[in-house]
Motif scaffolding. Structure first.
Motif, PDB file in Angstrom:
ATOM      1  N   UNK A  90       0.843  -1.184   0.000  1.00 26.28           N
ATOM      2  CA  UNK A  90       0.000   0.000   0.000  1.00 26.28           C
ATOM      3  C   UNK A  90       0.884   1.242   0.000  1.00 26.28           C
ATOM      4  N   UNK A  91       0.327   2.368  -0.410  1.00 31.35           N
ATOM      5  CA  UNK A  91       1.048   3.635  -0.395  1.00 31.35           C
ATOM      6  C   UNK A  91       0.796   4.339   0.937  1.00 31.35           C
ATOM      7  N   UNK A  92       1.889   4.717   1.608  1.00 30.11           N
ATOM      8  CA  UNK A  92       1.718   5.455   2.859  1.00 30.11           C
ATOM      9  C   UNK A  92       1.413   6.927   2.562  1.00 30.11           C
ATOM     10  N   UNK A  93       1.320   7.759   3.608  1.00 32.37           N
ATOM     11  CA  UNK A  93       0.941   9.157   3.438  1.00 32.37           C
ATOM     12  C   UNK A  93       1.944   9.942   2.607  1.00 32.37           C
ATOM     13  N   UNK A  94       3.187   9.469   2.554  1.00 33.30           N
ATOM     14  CA  UNK A  94       4.214  10.149   1.774  1.00 33.30           C
ATOM     15  C   UNK A  94       4.329   9.594   0.349  1.00 33.30           C
ATOM     16  N   UNK A  95       3.481   8.633   0.047  1.00 29.26           N
ATOM     17  CA  UNK A  95       3.479   8.084  -1.297  1.00 29.26           C
ATOM     18  C   UNK A  95       4.418   6.913  -1.507  1.00 29.26           C
ATOM     19  N   UNK A  96       5.089   6.459  -0.444  1.00 31.28           N
ATOM     20  CA  UNK A  96       5.983   5.327  -0.576  1.00 31.28           C
ATOM     21  C   UNK A  96       5.200   4.013  -0.493  1.00 31.28           C
ATOM     22  N   UNK A  97       5.614   3.041  -1.308  1.00 29.92           N
ATOM     23  CA  UNK A  97       4.951   1.747  -1.308  1.00 29.92           C
ATOM     24  C   UNK A  97       5.496   0.902  -0.160  1.00 29.92           C
ATOM     25  N   UNK A  98       4.617   0.464   0.722  1.00 27.76           N
ATOM     26  CA  UNK A  98       5.021  -0.264   1.921  1.00 27.76           C
ATOM     27  C   UNK A  98       4.392  -1.657   1.937  1.00 27.76           C
ATOM     28  N   UNK A  99       5.140  -2.674   2.429  1.00 30.45           N
ATOM     29  CA  UNK A  99       4.559  -4.009   2.555  1.00 30.45           C
ATOM     30  C   UNK A  99       3.807  -4.158   3.871  1.00 30.45           C
ATOM     31  N   UNK A 100       2.827  -5.028   3.885  1.00 28.61           N
ATOM     32  CA  UNK A 100       2.101  -5.327   5.121  1.00 28.61           C
ATOM     33  C   UNK A 100       1.715  -6.795   5.092  1.00 28.61           C
ATOM     34  N   UNK A 101       2.144  -7.532   6.108  1.00 29.58           N
ATOM     35  CA  UNK A 101       1.844  -8.957   6.192  1.00 29.58           C
ATOM     36  C   UNK A 101       0.434  -9.166   6.726  1.00 29.58           C
ATOM     37  N   UNK A 102      -0.452  -9.572   5.849  1.00 28.32           N
ATOM     38  CA  UNK A 102      -1.840  -9.788   6.234  1.00 28.32           C
ATOM     39  C   UNK A 102      -2.025 -11.069   7.039  1.00 28.32           C
ATOM     40  N   UNK A 103      -1.007 -11.916   7.063  1.00 25.63           N
ATOM     41  CA  UNK A 103      -1.085 -13.187   7.780  1.00 25.63           C
ATOM     42  C   UNK A 103      -0.195 -13.191   9.022  1.00 25.63           C
ATOM     43  N   UNK A 104       0.091 -12.012   9.563  1.00 22.00           N
ATOM     44  CA  UNK A 104       0.969 -11.969  10.729  1.00 22.00           C
ATOM     45  C   UNK A 104       0.328 -12.595  11.963  1.00 22.00           C
ATOM     46  N   UNK A 105      -1.011 -12.642  11.996  1.00 17.78           N
ATOM     47  CA  UNK A 105      -1.694 -13.263  13.136  1.00 17.78           C
ATOM     48  C   UNK A 105      -1.846 -14.769  12.949  1.00 17.78           C
ATOM     49  N   UNK A 106      -2.187 -15.191  11.758  1.00 22.28           N
ATOM     50  CA  UNK A 106      -2.362 -16.611  11.467  1.00 22.28           C
ATOM     51  C   UNK A 106      -2.112 -16.857   9.992  1.00 22.28           C
ATOM     52  N   UNK A 107      -1.467 -17.985   9.679  1.00 19.83           N
ATOM     53  CA  UNK A 107      -1.133 -18.317   8.301  1.00 19.83           C
ATOM     54  C   UNK A 107      -2.070 -19.399   7.758  1.00 19.83           C
ATOM     55  N   UNK A 108      -2.609 -19.209   6.564  1.00 15.48           N
ATOM     56  CA  UNK A 108      -3.350 -20.300   5.917  1.00 15.48           C
ATOM     57  C   UNK A 108      -2.408 -21.481   5.695  1.00 15.48           C
ATOM     58  N   UNK A 109      -2.948 -22.678   5.688  1.00 17.20           N
ATOM     59  CA  UNK A 109      -2.126 -23.877   5.540  1.00 17.20           C
ATOM     60  C   UNK A 109      -2.680 -24.788   4.443  1.00 17.20           C
ATOM     61  N   UNK A 110      -1.775 -25.246   3.602  1.00 14.22           N
ATOM     62  CA  UNK A 110      -2.145 -26.192   2.547  1.00 14.22           C
ATOM     63  C   UNK A 110      -1.728 -27.595   3.001  1.00 14.22           C
ATOM     64  N   UNK A 111      -2.677 -28.541   2.950  1.00 10.50           N
ATOM     65  CA  UNK A 111      -2.420 -29.896   3.406  1.00 10.50           C
ATOM     66  C   UNK A 111      -2.662 -30.896   2.284  1.00 10.50           C
ATOM     67  N   UNK A 112      -2.097 -32.067   2.440  1.00  6.96           N
ATOM     68  CA  UNK A 112      -2.313 -33.143   1.474  1.00  6.96           C
ATOM     69  C   UNK A 112      -3.798 -33.432   1.326  1.00  6.96           C
TER      70      UNK A 112
END
Length: 393
Positions: free
Chosen positions: A50-72
């Motif tokens: 996303x772009x912060x207030x200064x216009x810089x593109x910043x990353x944000x981990x949407x899964x920092x609380x819990x990660x989806x898991x792929x299983x067999x």
């Protein structure tokens, strides 16, 4: 290799409790004929930008609380993730959380020192607007960093659009990813002069004349565009002339041209040599008789690239005859006649593909170099991509 695929465009749903990102993904092989079936579950990370207030593109981990898991045994994974208030996401990336499993750059593919299995992540632009009026993206894209041996070299990233879903049409294949990674190692790794295919390396590195490269059956364009980006970086600061022309049937033109446009947009303002890269339709049923479009006829070709095009035995004879017709065309060029070479990369899938080599031999072609590149697969038998350099006469 396996690929995380978005089965549909990402969506943002807003309610009383906030806003949520809704994703539907799968993890399959390049042809979508087998789902990832790991012995232990694979955690996935979803990272937004996303772009912060200064216009810089910043990353944000949407899964920092819990990660989806792929299983067999899974075929589809539905993911709902909260989005912080007032965070206008521009793009998202979905990848394996374990860095050893994730394909982020060419050296994750080749050379891969630990032989670890690989999963390629996927990116997508977020919809613009809200509700029924929201403009949804029609494509997702892959991103691969072209890693150079010089740590101070500018970051060079290859991006290639492909369709949503898990069909084989409009998607990248294993052979293309491995070929780009291999050529990046040949041209961008200056730590060793001992290359496994020295003749091919010499052709790609030649500086005494323009270098003209033609691709047959380009699909979405990962190989042709990848070569363009790699050689543009390798020849940075020089006056080297590089021409890359991708060809395929007419129904491939839309996605190939979109990826060319994405490539050229990335190169604007860079210090790289900006190559000429273009697309022209070419049907091998016409090419076998020497019937080529204006762009193919415009110059001789030092190198013809063919990646993942030998899987259909019904088209092999026309392909071989088209290659020979291109050799004749290049040898008869009045200004720069050349002895055209062919680089073929293929992930062997069935025995009928061997017919191609018999046909090439009968038409006067010989293999002068070969390399076999490992392609590990998670919890399955290892595979490989074969690379050949052909010369005629």
């Amino acid at each position: 290799m396996h690929y995380i695929r978005l089965l549909r465009a990402p969506a943002v749903v807003r309610g009383r409790s906030g806003q949520w990102l809704k994703l539907v993904v799968t993890i399959t092989t390049d042809l979508g004929d087998a789902y990832l079936s790991p012995e232990t579950q694979v955690e996935l990370s979803v990272v937004g930008a996303y772009h912060d207030k200064k216009g810089f593109l910043r990353p944000y981990d949407l899964t920092q609380a819990t990660n989806p898991r792929w299983r067999a045994g899974m075929r589809v994974l539905k993911v709902d993730l909260p989005i912080p208030p007032r965070m206008p996401l521009k793009t998202i990336q979905i990848r394996a959380t374990n860095r050893r499993l994730a394909v982020l750059g060419t050296t994750d593919v080749y050379p891969r020192p630990d032989g670890q299995a690989l999963i390629m992540g996927v990116y997508a632009d977020m919809p613009v607007g809200e509700g029924e009026d929201a403009i949804k993206t029609e494509v997702c894209f892959r991103s691969l960093r072209l890693v150079a041996s010089d740590p101070d070299a500018p970051v060079n990233v290859l991006q290639v659009e492909e369709d949503f879903g898990d069909s084989i049409a409009r998607h990248i294949w294993d052979g293309g990813v491995v070929t780009v990674s291999y050529i990046a190692d040949l041209c961008l790794d200056a730590t060793s002069d001992e290359k496994s295919m020295p003749v091919l390396s010499g052709i790609l590195r030649q500086r005494d004349r323009p270098l003209n490269i033609l691709e047959l059956g380009c699909g979405v364009g990962i190989v042709g565009i990848g070569i363009s980006r790699i050689l543009g970086a390798a020849f940075a600061g020089s006056d080297k002339i590089l021409n890359v022309l991708m060809t395929d049937l007419q129904d491939a033109e839309g996605r190939a041209r979109a990826n060319v446009a994405r490539c050229l947009a990335q190169e604007r303002g860079s210090e790289e040599t900006v190559p000429s890269i273009d697309f022209e339709s070419l049907d091998w049923e016409e090419g076998k008789d020497g019937k080529f479009g204006e762009k193919v006829q415009a110059r001789p070709w030092d190198l013809v690239v063919v990646s993942e095009c030998t899987y259909n035995p019904d088209t092999l004879l026309a392909l071989v005859q088209t290659l020979s017709a291109l050799h004749t065309h290049s040898a008869r060029n009045s200004e720069f006649p050349c002895d055209m070479k062919i680089v073929l990369s293929t992930k062997p899938r069935h025995s009928s593909e061997r017919q191609f080599f018999d046909m090439m031999l009968k038409d006067g072609w010989a293999v002068c170099e070969k390399d076999v590149l490992p392609l590990p697969v998670l919890d399955d038998e290892a595979q490989s991509v074969e690379v050949y350099l052909f010369t005629k006469g």
